[in-house]
Scaffold this motif. Structure first.
Motif, PDB file in Angstrom:
ATOM      1  N   SER A 241      33.727  19.341  91.494  1.00 40.83           N
ATOM      2  CA  SER A 241      32.445  19.848  91.542  1.00 40.83           C
ATOM      3  C   SER A 241      31.339  18.976  90.940  1.00 40.83           C
ATOM      4  CB  SER A 241      32.414  21.238  91.110  1.00 40.83           C
ATOM      5  OG  SER A 241      32.923  21.300  89.743  1.00 40.83           O
ATOM      6  N   ILE A 242      30.094  19.323  91.128  1.00 39.83           N
ATOM      7  CA  ILE A 242      28.833  18.620  90.620  1.00 39.83           C
ATOM      8  C   ILE A 242      27.895  19.385  90.531  1.00 39.83           C
ATOM      9  CG2 ILE A 242      28.261  17.568  92.896  1.00 39.83           C
ATOM     10  CD1 ILE A 242      27.502  14.874  91.275  1.00 39.83           C
ATOM     11  N   THR A 243      27.291  19.258  89.041  1.00 41.07           N
ATOM     12  CA  THR A 243      26.103  20.217  88.833  1.00 41.07           C
ATOM     13  C   THR A 243      24.996  19.775  89.547  1.00 41.07           C
ATOM     14  OG1 THR A 243      25.397  19.174  86.962  1.00 41.07           O
ATOM     15  CG2 THR A 243      27.105  21.178  86.688  1.00 41.07           C
ATOM     16  N   ARG A 244      23.781  20.759  89.814  1.00 43.11           N
ATOM     17  CA  ARG A 244      22.691  20.687  90.478  1.00 43.11           C
ATOM     18  C   ARG A 244      22.083  19.249  90.502  1.00 43.11           C
ATOM     19  NH1 ARG A 244      18.536  24.793  88.801  1.00 43.11           N
ATOM     20  NH2 ARG A 244      19.415  24.212  86.674  1.00 43.11           N
ATOM     21  N   VAL A 245      21.971  18.592  89.216  1.00 44.96           N
ATOM     22  CA  VAL A 245      21.191  17.424  89.187  1.00 44.96           C
ATOM     23  C   VAL A 245      22.173  16.090  88.927  1.00 44.96           C
ATOM     24  CG1 VAL A 245      19.091  18.353  88.475  1.00 44.96           C
ATOM     25  CG2 VAL A 245      20.804  17.736  86.755  1.00 44.96           C
TER      26      VAL A 245
ATOM     27  N   GLY B 208      24.389  15.885  86.510  1.00 47.14           N
ATOM     28  CA  GLY B 208      24.918  15.518  85.245  1.00 47.14           C
ATOM     29  C   GLY B 208      26.340  15.692  84.726  1.00 47.14           C
ATOM     30  N   ASN B 209      26.715  16.833  85.507  1.00 44.17           N
ATOM     31  CA  ASN B 209      28.299  17.223  85.131  1.00 44.17           C
ATOM     32  C   ASN B 209      29.041  17.270  86.428  1.00 44.17           C
ATOM     33  OD1 ASN B 209      28.123  17.642  82.127  1.00 44.17           O
ATOM     34  ND2 ASN B 209      26.499  18.963  82.796  1.00 44.17           N
ATOM     35  N   THR B 210      30.367  16.764  86.204  1.00 45.84           N
ATOM     36  CA  THR B 210      31.154  16.718  87.184  1.00 45.84           C
ATOM     37  C   THR B 210      32.678  17.368  86.763  1.00 45.84           C
ATOM     38  OG1 THR B 210      31.931  14.680  86.761  1.00 45.84           O
ATOM     39  CG2 THR B 210      30.325  14.893  88.451  1.00 45.84           C
ATOM     40  N   ASN B 211      33.203  17.886  87.461  1.00 44.61           N
ATOM     41  CA  ASN B 211      34.633  18.419  87.079  1.00 44.61           C
ATOM     42  C   ASN B 211      35.600  18.226  88.400  1.00 44.61           C
ATOM     43  OD1 ASN B 211      36.306  20.228  85.282  1.00 44.61           O
ATOM     44  ND2 ASN B 211      36.174  21.608  87.191  1.00 44.61           N
ATOM     45  N   TYR B 212      36.974  17.760  87.790  1.00 44.81           N
ATOM     46  CA  TYR B 212      38.077  17.268  88.606  1.00 44.81           C
ATOM     47  C   TYR B 212      39.123  18.035  88.441  1.00 44.81           C
ATOM     48  CZ  TYR B 212      34.721  13.455  89.591  1.00 44.81           C
ATOM     49  OH  TYR B 212      33.575  12.607  89.838  1.00 44.81           O
ATOM     50  N   ALA B 213      39.884  18.197  89.669  1.00 42.69           N
ATOM     51  CA  ALA B 213      41.270  18.709  89.513  1.00 42.69           C
ATOM     52  C   ALA B 213      42.010  17.578  88.551  1.00 42.69           C
ATOM     53  CB  ALA B 213      41.842  18.971  90.858  1.00 42.69           C
ATOM     54  N   ASP B 214      43.247  18.085  88.077  1.00 39.37           N
ATOM     55  CA  ASP B 214      43.905  17.060  87.329  1.00 39.37           C
ATOM     56  C   ASP B 214      44.687  16.159  88.385  1.00 39.37           C
ATOM     57  OD1 ASP B 214      44.986  19.516  84.676  1.00 39.37           O
ATOM     58  OD2 ASP B 214      43.280  17.907  84.827  1.00 39.37           O
ATOM     59  N   SER B 215      44.804  16.839  89.356  1.00 39.71           N
ATOM     60  CA  SER B 215      45.780  15.849  90.556  1.00 39.71           C
ATOM     61  C   SER B 215      44.730  14.776  90.991  1.00 39.71           C
ATOM     62  CB  SER B 215      45.982  16.880  91.569  1.00 39.71           C
ATOM     63  OG  SER B 215      45.044  17.554  92.151  1.00 39.71           O
ATOM     64  N   VAL B 216      43.483  14.825  90.753  1.00 40.73           N
ATOM     65  CA  VAL B 216      42.834  13.847  91.641  1.00 40.73           C
ATOM     66  C   VAL B 216      41.943  12.873  90.338  1.00 40.73           C
ATOM     67  CG1 VAL B 216      42.532  15.097  93.812  1.00 40.73           C
ATOM     68  CG2 VAL B 216      40.749  15.196  91.976  1.00 40.73           C
ATOM     69  N   LYS B 217      42.045  13.348  89.253  1.00 36.14           N
ATOM     70  CA  LYS B 217      41.234  12.784  88.077  1.00 36.14           C
ATOM     71  C   LYS B 217      41.670  11.269  88.215  1.00 36.14           C
ATOM     72  CE  LYS B 217      40.435  16.064  84.990  1.00 36.14           C
ATOM     73  NZ  LYS B 217      40.617  16.592  83.671  1.00 36.14           N
ATOM     74  N   GLY B 218      40.594  10.405  88.083  1.00 38.58           N
ATOM     75  CA  GLY B 218      40.670   9.138  88.133  1.00 38.58           C
ATOM     76  C   GLY B 218      40.575   8.361  89.385  1.00 38.58           C
ATOM     77  N   ARG B 219      40.768   9.060  90.458  1.00 41.52           N
ATOM     78  CA  ARG B 219      41.004   8.646  91.757  1.00 41.52           C
ATOM     79  C   ARG B 219      39.905   8.900  92.588  1.00 41.52           C
ATOM     80  NH1 ARG B 219      44.557   9.945  95.262  1.00 41.52           N
ATOM     81  NH2 ARG B 219      45.146  12.197  94.153  1.00 41.52           N
ATOM     82  N   VAL B 220      39.230  10.074  92.178  1.00 37.78           N
ATOM     83  CA  VAL B 220      38.124  10.741  93.009  1.00 37.78           C
ATOM     84  C   VAL B 220      36.782  10.599  92.234  1.00 37.78           C
ATOM     85  CG1 VAL B 220      37.358  12.965  93.965  1.00 37.78           C
ATOM     86  CG2 VAL B 220      39.691  11.904  94.330  1.00 37.78           C
ATOM     87  N   THR B 221      35.736  10.313  93.132  1.00 38.81           N
ATOM     88  CA  THR B 221      34.585  10.713  92.412  1.00 38.81           C
ATOM     89  C   THR B 221      33.447  11.455  93.502  1.00 38.81           C
ATOM     90  OG1 THR B 221      34.759   8.466  91.446  1.00 38.81           O
ATOM     91  CG2 THR B 221      32.466   9.424  91.594  1.00 38.81           C
ATOM     92  N   ILE B 222      32.931  12.221  92.944  1.00 35.57           N
ATOM     93  CA  ILE B 222      32.064  13.303  93.523  1.00 35.57           C
ATOM     94  C   ILE B 222      30.458  12.854  93.258  1.00 35.57           C
ATOM     95  CG2 ILE B 222      31.891  15.268  91.831  1.00 35.57           C
ATOM     96  CD1 ILE B 222      31.560  17.202  94.273  1.00 35.57           C
ATOM     97  N   SER B 223      29.702  12.850  94.252  1.00 31.18           N
ATOM     98  CA  SER B 223      28.403  12.374  93.934  1.00 31.18           C
ATOM     99  C   SER B 223      27.525  13.264  94.849  1.00 31.18           C
ATOM    100  CB  SER B 223      28.283  10.923  93.857  1.00 31.18           C
ATOM    101  OG  SER B 223      28.224  10.457  95.288  1.00 31.18           O
ATOM    102  N   ARG B 224      26.092  13.381  94.640  1.00 33.04           N
ATOM    103  CA  ARG B 224      25.061  14.030  95.343  1.00 33.04           C
ATOM    104  C   ARG B 224      23.806  13.266  95.480  1.00 33.04           C
ATOM    105  NH1 ARG B 224      24.494  19.888  93.193  1.00 33.04           N
ATOM    106  NH2 ARG B 224      22.929  20.132  94.692  1.00 33.04           N
ATOM    107  N   ASP B 225      23.219  13.497  96.552  1.00 32.40           N
ATOM    108  CA  ASP B 225      21.894  13.158  96.591  1.00 32.40           C
ATOM    109  C   ASP B 225      20.758  14.172  97.015  1.00 32.40           C
ATOM    110  OD1 ASP B 225      19.473  11.988  97.550  1.00 32.40           O
ATOM    111  OD2 ASP B 225      20.663  10.170  98.424  1.00 32.40           O
ATOM    112  N   ASN B 226      20.166  14.860  96.109  1.00 36.40           N
ATOM    113  CA  ASN B 226      19.207  15.692  96.453  1.00 36.40           C
ATOM    114  C   ASN B 226      18.184  15.409  97.194  1.00 36.40           C
ATOM    115  OD1 ASN B 226      21.004  17.372  94.570  1.00 36.40           O
ATOM    116  ND2 ASN B 226      19.658  17.593  92.879  1.00 36.40           N
ATOM    117  N   ALA B 227      17.985  14.126  97.446  1.00 32.54           N
ATOM    118  CA  ALA B 227      16.730  13.805  98.235  1.00 32.54           C
ATOM    119  C   ALA B 227      17.364  13.706  99.810  1.00 32.54           C
ATOM    120  CB  ALA B 227      16.189  12.318  98.186  1.00 32.54           C
ATOM    121  N   LYS B 228      18.571  13.646  99.951  1.00 33.69           N
ATOM    122  CA  LYS B 228      19.174  13.562 101.288  1.00 33.69           C
ATOM    123  C   LYS B 228      19.894  14.812 101.817  1.00 33.69           C
ATOM    124  CE  LYS B 228      19.243   8.592 101.609  1.00 33.69           C
ATOM    125  NZ  LYS B 228      20.103   7.575 101.750  1.00 33.69           N
TER     126      LYS B 228
END
Length: 118
Positions: free
Chosen positions: A50-54, A56-76
Motif C-alpha cells: 500500500s502507498i499513502t496519498r502522496v 510518502g509512506n509504503t507498506n509491504y507484506a513480509d512475503s514480498v518485502k525487498g522484491r516488490v515496489t509500489i508507486s503512484r503518479d497522482n498526475a496520471k
C-alpha cells in the motif's frame, strides 16, 4: 463512476520481473490510499503493498518485502506494482484497491492474473 482497471498480468518464469499497473478514474485519486491485494489459489485475499496519498509512506507484506515496489503518479491517476524475482508462490489474481483516507469508501478493480511457472 469510480473505476479501477488493472493491467500487466500474464505468464512469467521464476526469477523474472513483472510490472502491474492500475488506472483510476471517476474519483479524486489523491484522496485515497492505494493498495495492491492478491488472492492466491485456494487462499484468501491478502494485502501485498500500500502507498499513502502522496507516496510518502509504503507498506509491504513480509512475503514480498525487498522484491516488490509500489508507486503512484497522482498526475496520471495510476498506481504500479513492480515485482522482481517472482516465484511460483506469487501466482495469484492481483487486485487494485482505493481506500479513502477519511471516509469508509473503497473501490476495487476486477483483477489481473499473474502466473509464475517455468
Amino acid at each position: 463512476q469510480a473505476q479501477l482497471v488493472e493491467s500487466g498480468g500474464g505468464l512469467v518464469q521464476p526469477g523474472e520481473s513483472l510490472r502491474l499497473s492500475c488506472a483510476a478514474s471517476g474519483f479524486t485519486f489523491s484522496s485515497y490510499v492505494m493498495s495492491w491485494y492478491r488472492q492466491r489459489p485456494g487462499k484468501e485475499r491478502e494485502l501485498v503493498a500500500s502507498i499513502t496519498r502522496v507516496g510518502g509512506n509504503t507498506n509491504y507484506a513480509d512475503s514480498v518485502k525487498g522484491r516488490v515496489t509500489i508507486s503512484r503518479d497522482n498526475a496520471k491517476n495510476t498506481v504500479t506494482l513492480q515485482m522482481n524475482s517472482v516465484q511460483p508462490d506469487d501466482t495469484a489474481v492481483y487486485y487494485c484497491n482505493a481506500q479513502h483516507v477519511y471516509y469508509a469508501v473503497a473501490y476495487w478493480g476486477k483483477g489481473t492474473s499473474v502466473t509464475v511457472s517455468s
